[in-house]
Design a protein around this motif. Structure first.
Motif, PDB file in Angstrom:
ATOM      1  N   ARG A 103       2.007   1.785  -3.464  1.00 31.00           N
ATOM      2  CA  ARG A 103       0.903   2.219  -4.318  1.00 31.00           C
ATOM      3  C   ARG A 103       0.633   3.708  -4.116  1.00 31.00           C
ATOM      4  O   ARG A 103       0.386   4.447  -5.066  1.00 31.00           O
ATOM      5  CB  ARG A 103      -0.355   1.407  -3.997  1.00 31.00           C
ATOM      6  CG  ARG A 103      -1.489   1.602  -5.005  1.00 31.00           C
ATOM      7  CD  ARG A 103      -2.702   0.778  -4.611  1.00 31.00           C
ATOM      8  NE  ARG A 103      -2.383  -0.635  -4.530  1.00 31.00           N
ATOM      9  CZ  ARG A 103      -2.327  -1.447  -5.581  1.00 31.00           C
ATOM     10  NH1 ARG A 103      -2.567  -0.973  -6.791  1.00 31.00           N
ATOM     11  NH2 ARG A 103      -2.041  -2.731  -5.415  1.00 31.00           N
ATOM     12  N   ILE A 104       0.682   4.169  -2.862  1.00 26.20           N
ATOM     13  CA  ILE A 104       0.483   5.588  -2.569  1.00 26.20           C
ATOM     14  C   ILE A 104       1.605   6.421  -3.202  1.00 26.20           C
ATOM     15  O   ILE A 104       1.363   7.472  -3.806  1.00 26.20           O
ATOM     16  CB  ILE A 104       0.433   5.814  -1.046  1.00 26.20           C
ATOM     17  CG1 ILE A 104      -0.855   5.196  -0.466  1.00 26.20           C
ATOM     18  CG2 ILE A 104       0.504   7.295  -0.714  1.00 26.20           C
ATOM     19  CD1 ILE A 104      -0.906   5.200   1.048  1.00 26.20           C
ATOM     20  N   THR A 143      -5.087   4.357  -4.734  1.00 21.38           N
ATOM     21  CA  THR A 143      -5.173   3.453  -3.591  1.00 21.38           C
ATOM     22  C   THR A 143      -6.624   3.092  -3.292  1.00 21.38           C
ATOM     23  O   THR A 143      -6.955   1.916  -3.055  1.00 21.38           O
ATOM     24  CB  THR A 143      -4.529   4.105  -2.351  1.00 21.38           C
ATOM     25  OG1 THR A 143      -3.181   4.468  -2.651  1.00 21.38           O
ATOM     26  CG2 THR A 143      -4.540   3.148  -1.172  1.00 21.38           C
ATOM     27  N   ASN A 154       0.827  -1.212   0.000  1.00 24.36           N
ATOM     28  CA  ASN A 154       0.000   0.000   0.000  1.00 24.36           C
ATOM     29  C   ASN A 154       0.860   1.261   0.000  1.00 24.36           C
ATOM     30  O   ASN A 154       0.522   2.258  -0.642  1.00 24.36           O
ATOM     31  CB  ASN A 154      -0.937  -0.007   1.208  1.00 24.36           C
ATOM     32  CG  ASN A 154      -2.093  -0.965   1.051  1.00 24.36           C
ATOM     33  OD1 ASN A 154      -2.520  -1.257  -0.062  1.00 24.36           O
ATOM     34  ND2 ASN A 154      -2.601  -1.482   2.165  1.00 24.36           N
TER      35      ASN A 154
END
Length: 322
Positions: free
Chosen positions: A124-125, A202, A121
């Motif tokens: 992804r951010i 996200t 995550n």
């Protein structure tokens, strides 16, 4: 026997990891998908963007709300006034989404775990934020400067307007303010777009998983209505969080820097000035039309983009791996 099984399992695991790493559509397909979605979005939602800009530039309370602003513009300037700036807006959305989707795919590939092909995550951010910064600097800022200068002009008679069209507007800005005039408001634009895209990519992935059990690269093609729901929900958080950046960006882009008498000297100065002169809520002016435009825009864009990328993965990538 056990060694053979272990060896076979190891090969199978490596093969599975290879499939997972290569099972998504390539960046250029993501770029094409995003650009097609941008064209459709621009044509559908341009009037809302014009109203948002007029509300953000209104310092005297001339407009009593979204409907009054739209009706006033249509009555006094003609219905076509609600599509002012469509050419730079559509071009800018097409290029912006191509760069956003393509660069995000490239950054995600770079940030994936080399062994497993997984994307955390945090990565992804970071990929979303990076894509937002790139689009802000390379595409969004100069196109929005031109668009906002065109949208703030009232009337439809060309002889009474300072800017006659997108190219004339860009040339005039460069002649009067220098090439950097096209990058007025770059700082708040970078902050707005970076934060928006980090949240959007996200959230879109999370909603696809939670609502539809859809994971990136699994070969599943969402129905357009499913993509629209995920895209709409993913597009709601950004405008609320980045409202002040958007207002400041619009004010900085709208003001001409000729004569050295610019009201706002920069992002921080603009925030302080608007807060002091107009109050805290002025930093969220135009929020409702942004919420009327951005989430539906994301819904439209993702409905198109998911079909393109999903069909490519289903009919080419996964078929090749079978």
């Amino acid at each position: 026997m056990a060694a053979a099984a272990s060896e076979g399992g190891g090969d199978g695991g490596a093969e599975e990891r290879g499939r997972r790493k290569d099972s998504t559509s390539p960046p250029y397909i993501r770029a094409v998908a995003g650009s097609l979605g941008g064209v459709v979005e621009a044509c559908c939602l341009q009037p809302i963007d014009v109203i948002k800009t007029r509300l953000q530039l209104d310092r005297t309370g001339a407009y009593r709300g979204i409907v009054h602003c739209g009706v006033t513009a249509a009555r006094t300037e003609g219905v076509r006034a609600l599509w002012k700036g469509l050419t730079p807006f559509a071009t800018h959305l097409t290029l912006k989404y191509a760069l956003r989707m393509g660069s995000n795919a490239l950054l995600q590939s770079a940030f994936k775990d080399a062994a497993t092909g997984d994307l955390s995550n945090r990565s992804r951010i970071a990929a979303g934020f990076g894509a937002g910064v790139l689009e802000a600097l390379l595409i969004v800022t100069p196109f929005e400067v031109v668009k906002i200068r065109l949208q703030q002009q009232k009337g439809l008679r060309p002889e009474l307007l300072k800017y006659k069209g997108p190219l004339h507007c860009a040339r005039m800005i460069i002649r009067e303010e220098g090439i950097l005039g096209l990058w007025a408001g770059a700082a708040p634009t970078v902050m707005r777009n970076g934060t928006n895209q980090a949240a959007m990519f996200t959230a879109k992935n999370a909603f696809d998983i939670v609502l539809w059990k859809k994971h990136e690269g699994d070969g599943m093609v969402l129905q357009p209505w499913q993509s629209m729901i995920s895209g709409f929900l993913a597009g709601t958080a950004g405008p609320i969080c980045t409202g002040p950046f958007d207002v400041v960006k619009t004010r900085l882009m709208a003001q001409s820097r000729t004569g050295g008498d610019a009201k706002y000297k920069g992002m921080v100065h603009a925030i302080r000035t608007i807060f002091a002169e107009e109050g805290l809520f002025a930093l969220w002016k135009g929020l409702l039309p942004r919420l009327m435009r951005i989430p539906p825009g994301q819904a439209i864009m993702w409905a198109v983009a998911d079909q393109v990328t999903g069909l490519y993965e289903k009919n080419y990538v996964h078929r090749v791996h079978l």
